[in-house]
Write a protein that holds these residues in place. Structure first.
Motif, PDB file in Angstrom:
ATOM      1  N   GLY A 121     -28.853  -9.844  13.430  1.00  0.00           N
ATOM      2  CA  GLY A 121     -29.732  -8.883  12.776  1.00  0.00           C
ATOM      3  C   GLY A 121     -30.335  -7.845  13.692  1.00  0.00           C
ATOM      4  O   GLY A 121     -31.155  -7.029  13.259  1.00  0.00           O
ATOM      5  N   VAL A 122     -29.942  -7.816  14.984  1.00  0.00           N
ATOM      6  CA  VAL A 122     -30.488  -6.844  15.941  1.00  0.00           C
ATOM      7  C   VAL A 122     -29.347  -6.237  16.747  1.00  0.00           C
ATOM      8  O   VAL A 122     -28.483  -6.960  17.265  1.00  0.00           O
ATOM      9  N   TYR A 123     -29.353  -4.898  16.853  1.00  0.00           N
ATOM     10  CA  TYR A 123     -28.299  -4.183  17.560  1.00  0.00           C
ATOM     11  C   TYR A 123     -28.883  -3.284  18.648  1.00  0.00           C
ATOM     12  O   TYR A 123     -30.005  -2.766  18.521  1.00  0.00           O
ATOM     13  N   ALA A 124     -28.092  -3.096  19.700  1.00  0.00           N
ATOM     14  CA  ALA A 124     -28.344  -2.017  20.657  1.00  0.00           C
ATOM     15  C   ALA A 124     -27.584  -0.799  20.154  1.00  0.00           C
ATOM     16  O   ALA A 124     -26.459  -0.908  19.664  1.00  0.00           O
ATOM     17  N   VAL A 125     -28.198   0.354  20.253  1.00  0.00           N
ATOM     18  CA  VAL A 125     -27.608   1.574  19.709  1.00  0.00           C
ATOM     19  C   VAL A 125     -26.948   2.371  20.831  1.00  0.00           C
ATOM     20  O   VAL A 125     -27.577   2.678  21.839  1.00  0.00           O
ATOM     21  N   GLY A 126     -25.652   2.689  20.645  1.00  0.00           N
ATOM     22  CA  GLY A 126     -24.951   3.589  21.554  1.00  0.00           C
ATOM     23  C   GLY A 126     -24.298   2.914  22.736  1.00  0.00           C
ATOM     24  O   GLY A 126     -23.183   3.270  23.109  1.00  0.00           O
ATOM     25  N   GLN A 127     -24.954   1.966  23.371  1.00  0.00           N
ATOM     26  CA  GLN A 127     -24.381   1.286  24.526  1.00  0.00           C
ATOM     27  C   GLN A 127     -24.857  -0.167  24.553  1.00  0.00           C
ATOM     28  O   GLN A 127     -25.965  -0.474  24.098  1.00  0.00           O
ATOM     29  N   PRO A 128     -24.028  -1.057  25.080  1.00  0.00           N
ATOM     30  CA  PRO A 128     -24.391  -2.478  25.027  1.00  0.00           C
ATOM     31  C   PRO A 128     -25.482  -2.867  26.012  1.00  0.00           C
ATOM     32  O   PRO A 128     -26.220  -3.822  25.794  1.00  0.00           O
ATOM     33  N   ARG A 129     -25.603  -2.136  27.120  1.00  0.00           N
ATOM     34  CA  ARG A 129     -26.557  -2.494  28.155  1.00  0.00           C
ATOM     35  C   ARG A 129     -27.941  -1.960  27.800  1.00  0.00           C
ATOM     36  O   ARG A 129     -28.112  -0.759  27.558  1.00  0.00           O
ATOM     37  N   LEU A 130     -28.934  -2.855  27.800  1.00  0.00           N
ATOM     38  CA  LEU A 130     -30.311  -2.466  27.511  1.00  0.00           C
ATOM     39  C   LEU A 130     -31.154  -2.535  28.784  1.00  0.00           C
ATOM     40  O   LEU A 130     -30.870  -3.316  29.697  1.00  0.00           O
ATOM     41  N   SER A 131     -32.190  -1.739  28.832  1.00  0.00           N
ATOM     42  CA  SER A 131     -33.173  -1.841  29.903  1.00  0.00           C
ATOM     43  C   SER A 131     -33.966  -3.134  29.722  1.00  0.00           C
ATOM     44  O   SER A 131     -33.846  -3.806  28.688  1.00  0.00           O
ATOM     45  N   GLN A 132     -34.791  -3.489  30.697  1.00  0.00           N
ATOM     46  CA  GLN A 132     -35.622  -4.677  30.538  1.00  0.00           C
ATOM     47  C   GLN A 132     -36.530  -4.558  29.311  1.00  0.00           C
ATOM     48  O   GLN A 132     -36.602  -5.497  28.507  1.00  0.00           O
ATOM     49  N   PRO A 133     -37.219  -3.415  29.108  1.00  0.00           N
ATOM     50  CA  PRO A 133     -37.995  -3.284  27.867  1.00  0.00           C
ATOM     51  C   PRO A 133     -37.135  -3.402  26.614  1.00  0.00           C
ATOM     52  O   PRO A 133     -37.575  -3.940  25.594  1.00  0.00           O
ATOM     53  N   GLY A 134     -35.896  -2.907  26.682  1.00  0.00           N
ATOM     54  CA  GLY A 134     -34.999  -3.037  25.545  1.00  0.00           C
ATOM     55  C   GLY A 134     -34.637  -4.484  25.255  1.00  0.00           C
ATOM     56  O   GLY A 134     -34.568  -4.903  24.089  1.00  0.00           O
ATOM     57  N   GLU A 135     -34.405  -5.272  26.315  1.00  0.00           N
ATOM     58  CA  GLU A 135     -34.120  -6.691  26.124  1.00  0.00           C
ATOM     59  C   GLU A 135     -35.316  -7.395  25.487  1.00  0.00           C
ATOM     60  O   GLU A 135     -35.153  -8.239  24.600  1.00  0.00           O
ATOM     61  N   TRP A 136     -36.512  -7.071  25.960  1.00  0.00           N
ATOM     62  CA  TRP A 136     -37.714  -7.665  25.365  1.00  0.00           C
ATOM     63  C   TRP A 136     -37.820  -7.299  23.890  1.00  0.00           C
ATOM     64  O   TRP A 136     -38.081  -8.156  23.050  1.00  0.00           O
ATOM     65  N   MET A 137     -37.618  -5.997  23.587  1.00  0.00           N
ATOM     66  CA  MET A 137     -37.767  -5.547  22.214  1.00  0.00           C
ATOM     67  C   MET A 137     -36.736  -6.184  21.296  1.00  0.00           C
ATOM     68  O   MET A 137     -37.055  -6.580  20.162  1.00  0.00           O
ATOM     69  N   ALA A 138     -35.503  -6.328  21.772  1.00  0.00           N
ATOM     70  CA  ALA A 138     -34.470  -6.959  20.963  1.00  0.00           C
ATOM     71  C   ALA A 138     -34.857  -8.390  20.616  1.00  0.00           C
ATOM     72  O   ALA A 138     -34.705  -8.836  19.473  1.00  0.00           O
ATOM     73  N   ALA A 139     -35.390  -9.115  21.595  1.00  0.00           N
ATOM     74  CA  ALA A 139     -35.795 -10.504  21.351  1.00  0.00           C
ATOM     75  C   ALA A 139     -36.954 -10.569  20.364  1.00  0.00           C
ATOM     76  O   ALA A 139     -36.993 -11.433  19.484  1.00  0.00           O
ATOM     77  N   ILE A 140     -37.898  -9.656  20.504  1.00  0.00           N
ATOM     78  CA  ILE A 140     -39.056  -9.628  19.595  1.00  0.00           C
ATOM     79  C   ILE A 140     -38.603  -9.342  18.166  1.00  0.00           C
ATOM     80  O   ILE A 140     -39.020 -10.022  17.215  1.00  0.00           O
ATOM     81  N   LEU A 141     -37.756  -8.343  18.010  1.00  0.00           N
ATOM     82  CA  LEU A 141     -37.254  -8.007  16.670  1.00  0.00           C
ATOM     83  C   LEU A 141     -36.470  -9.164  16.068  1.00  0.00           C
ATOM     84  O   LEU A 141     -36.552  -9.419  14.866  1.00  0.00           O
TER      85      LEU A 141
END
Length: 296
Positions: free
Chosen positions: A63-83
């Motif tokens: 139910g959670v996707y990264a948009v445009g590229q698979p690699r996320l920043s550290q804040p992006g990894e946190w946000m993905a887990a929260i969502l």
């Protein structure tokens, strides 16, 4: 239950506008988006699957996707887990301390606090709180995170008193420490079993100890406690100099030197510091990095 703080748009829009809307949502969420937000933006599940297949979306959690590229920043990894953990979830524990810039060491894994019995996805450490008070959650850089007082309460479960005292020291340095707010957070945390760790850390902070900042200091402190020596002050001020370990009743100072102390300039500075402290009546001992200190 708190409402989802990251709602998507609910109006029907044309494909170019959908792309703009997705980019705007992901931009607010450090490159991440949920299937619910994609659906609100106007994408059906076949369209979501097609975008995932052609690399425009990258599944991070169910139910959670990264948009445009698979690699996320550290804040992006946190946000993905929260969502992925659902409405009301927030970053917690050591990850919260890192995000609030209170913990300088590494934090492995991701800790998320949830106000429900939600299990969370694989790879995320979920901590449940049946009644997560709104006063214990804040937003920093768009990421829901436990407040400094609540973070200190949670860290009492995973840190030693001296490690936690260093977190308090960092919070005070950044003008984020309010002892009254900490005691209020303690009062709201009925049933916690390790609050004595936080109370000890508060005492150390009041005594002027910045506490341990590295694994080597943790190990040396554990060794001194096992040896029967009285507990020292840690990273405290003497003669306008910060010293690693100080036993006031013994006039003893121990410096635990990391690898940087082998540099010629640093070695000269250490020699000058030692001479100044010795002239003031202190005994100085130095422990080099790499010495065989027992673990704890």
């Amino acid at each position: 239950m708190r409402p989802n703080p990251f709602p998507g748009a609910k109006s029907k829009v044309t494909p170019p506008a959908i792309d703009e809307l997705i980019a705007a949502i992901a931009g607010r969420q450090h490159g991440t988006i949920t299937t619910a937000q994609l659906a609100d933006a106007g994408l059906g599940y076949p369209s979501i699957a097609k975008r995932a297949a052609n690399g425009r979306l990258h599944r991070r959690y169910p139910g959670v996707y990264a948009v445009g590229q698979p690699r996320l920043s550290q804040p992006g990894e946190w946000m993905a887990a929260i969502l992925a953990c659902g409405p009301g979830a927030c970053l917690a524990s050591l990850n919260a301390a890192v995000h609030l810039r209170l913990w300088r060491r590494r934090a492995t894994g991701i800790d998320v606090l949830v106000p429900t019995r939600h299990r969370g996805p694989s790879g995320v450490r979920v901590h449940r709180c049946r009644r997560l008070d709104a006063r214990d959650v804040t937003l920093r850089d768009g990421i829901p995170v436990t407040t400094v007082p609540r973070t200190l309460v949670d860290l009492s479960d995973v840190l030693t008193p001296h490690q936690l005292a260093n977190v308090i020291h960092e919070a005070a340095f950044r003008k984020l420490f309010d002892e009254h707010a900490v005691h209020a957070a303690i009062t709201r945390s009925n049933g916690r079993h390790n609050l004595d760790v936080l109370n000890k850390a508060l005492e150390l902070n009041k005594a002027g100890s910045a506490a341990t900042r590295s694994e080597l200091e943790d190990r040396f402190l554990a060794l001194t406690c096992k040896s029967g020596l009285p507990e020292p002050l840690v990273n405290t001020q003497i003669e306008d100099l910060e010293v690693d370990f100080h036993w006031p009743n013994l006039n003893l100072i121990v410096e635990v030197d990391g690898p940087g102390h082998t540099r010629p300039r640093t070695a000269r500075e250490d020699k000058h510091r030692d001479a100044r402290l010795q002239a003031a009546g202190y005994t100085i001992l130095r422990v080099a990095d790499g010495i065989d200190l027992p673990g704890y």
